[in-house]
Design a protein around this motif. Structure first.
Motif, short mmCIF file in Angstrom:
data_model
loop_
_atom_site.label_atom_id
_atom_site.label_comp_id
_atom_site.label_asym_id
_atom_site.label_seq_id
_atom_site.Cartn_x
_atom_site.Cartn_y
_atom_site.Cartn_z
N PHE A 14 44.63 16.27 -6.53
CA PHE A 14 44.22 16.92 -5.29
C PHE A 14 42.71 16.84 -5.07
N SER A 15 41.94 16.82 -6.14
CA SER A 15 40.49 16.62 -6.00
C SER A 15 40.20 15.24 -5.40
N TRP A 16 40.90 14.23 -5.90
CA TRP A 16 40.71 12.87 -5.36
C TRP A 16 41.17 12.79 -3.91
N LYS A 24 37.08 10.07 4.89
CA LYS A 24 37.98 9.45 5.86
C LYS A 24 38.59 8.15 5.33
N GLY A 25 38.98 8.20 4.06
CA GLY A 25 39.63 7.04 3.44
C GLY A 25 41.07 6.91 3.88
N SER A 26 41.63 5.75 3.64
CA SER A 26 43.00 5.49 4.07
C SER A 26 43.99 5.39 2.92
N ASP A 27 43.54 5.12 1.71
CA ASP A 27 44.45 4.92 0.58
C ASP A 27 43.83 5.46 -0.70
N LEU A 28 44.68 6.00 -1.56
CA LEU A 28 44.28 6.39 -2.91
C LEU A 28 45.09 5.54 -3.87
N PHE A 34 43.41 0.92 -14.67
CA PHE A 34 42.35 0.82 -13.68
C PHE A 34 41.87 2.22 -13.35
N PRO A 35 40.60 2.37 -12.99
CA PRO A 35 40.13 3.70 -12.55
C PRO A 35 40.77 4.06 -11.21
N PRO A 36 40.99 5.35 -10.95
CA PRO A 36 41.48 5.74 -9.63
C PRO A 36 40.45 5.30 -8.58
N ALA A 37 40.94 4.86 -7.45
CA ALA A 37 40.05 4.34 -6.40
C ALA A 37 40.58 4.71 -5.03
N MET A 38 39.72 4.62 -4.04
CA MET A 38 40.12 4.89 -2.66
C MET A 38 39.57 3.79 -1.75
N LYS A 39 40.24 3.64 -0.64
CA LYS A 39 39.79 2.66 0.35
C LYS A 39 39.15 3.40 1.51
N ASP A 41 36.85 2.42 4.97
CA ASP A 41 36.36 1.34 5.84
C ASP A 41 36.70 -0.04 5.26
N GLY A 42 37.89 -0.16 4.69
CA GLY A 42 38.34 -1.45 4.18
C GLY A 42 37.79 -1.82 2.81
N LYS A 43 36.94 -0.98 2.24
CA LYS A 43 36.33 -1.26 0.93
C LYS A 43 36.92 -0.33 -0.13
N VAL A 44 37.32 -0.89 -1.27
CA VAL A 44 37.85 -0.09 -2.37
C VAL A 44 36.70 0.40 -3.24
N THR A 45 36.67 1.72 -3.46
CA THR A 45 35.62 2.36 -4.24
C THR A 45 36.24 3.23 -5.32
#
Length: 70
Positions: A14-16, A24-28, A34-39, A41-45
C-alpha cells in the motif's frame, strides 16, 4: 511465515501504491528477482533498490488475497 509478515507485506504494497498515486503512475511492477517499480509518464522507475525474492513476492500477493483467491 509469522503473523506479522502479511501485515508488513500489505503495508509495503500500500505504501508503493500511495507513491504510485502521488506521482500519477499507471503501473506497479512486483516481480521476483527485480526491485518493485512503477511506470510514470511511460518510464519505469524503481520504488526500492532491493530486488524481491520469491518469498517476498508471494507474501505481497497473499497479503491482499483471501484463501479462495489464492
Amino acid at each position: 511465515m509469522t503473523s506479522s509478515e502479511p501485515q508488513s507485506a500489505k503495508e509495503a504494497l500500500f505504501s508503493w501504491l500511495r507513491h504510485l498515486n502521488k506521482y500519477k503512475g499507471s503501473d506497479l511492477f512486483v516481480t521476483t528477482n527485480f526491485p518493485p517499480a512503477m511506470k510514470v509518464d511511460g518510464k519505469v522507475t524503481k520504488v526500492s533498490p532491493q530486488p524481491l525474492t520469491g518469498a517476498h513476492t508471494l507474501s505481497l500477493a497473499r497479503s491482499i488475497m483471501n484463501d479462495k483467491q489464492a
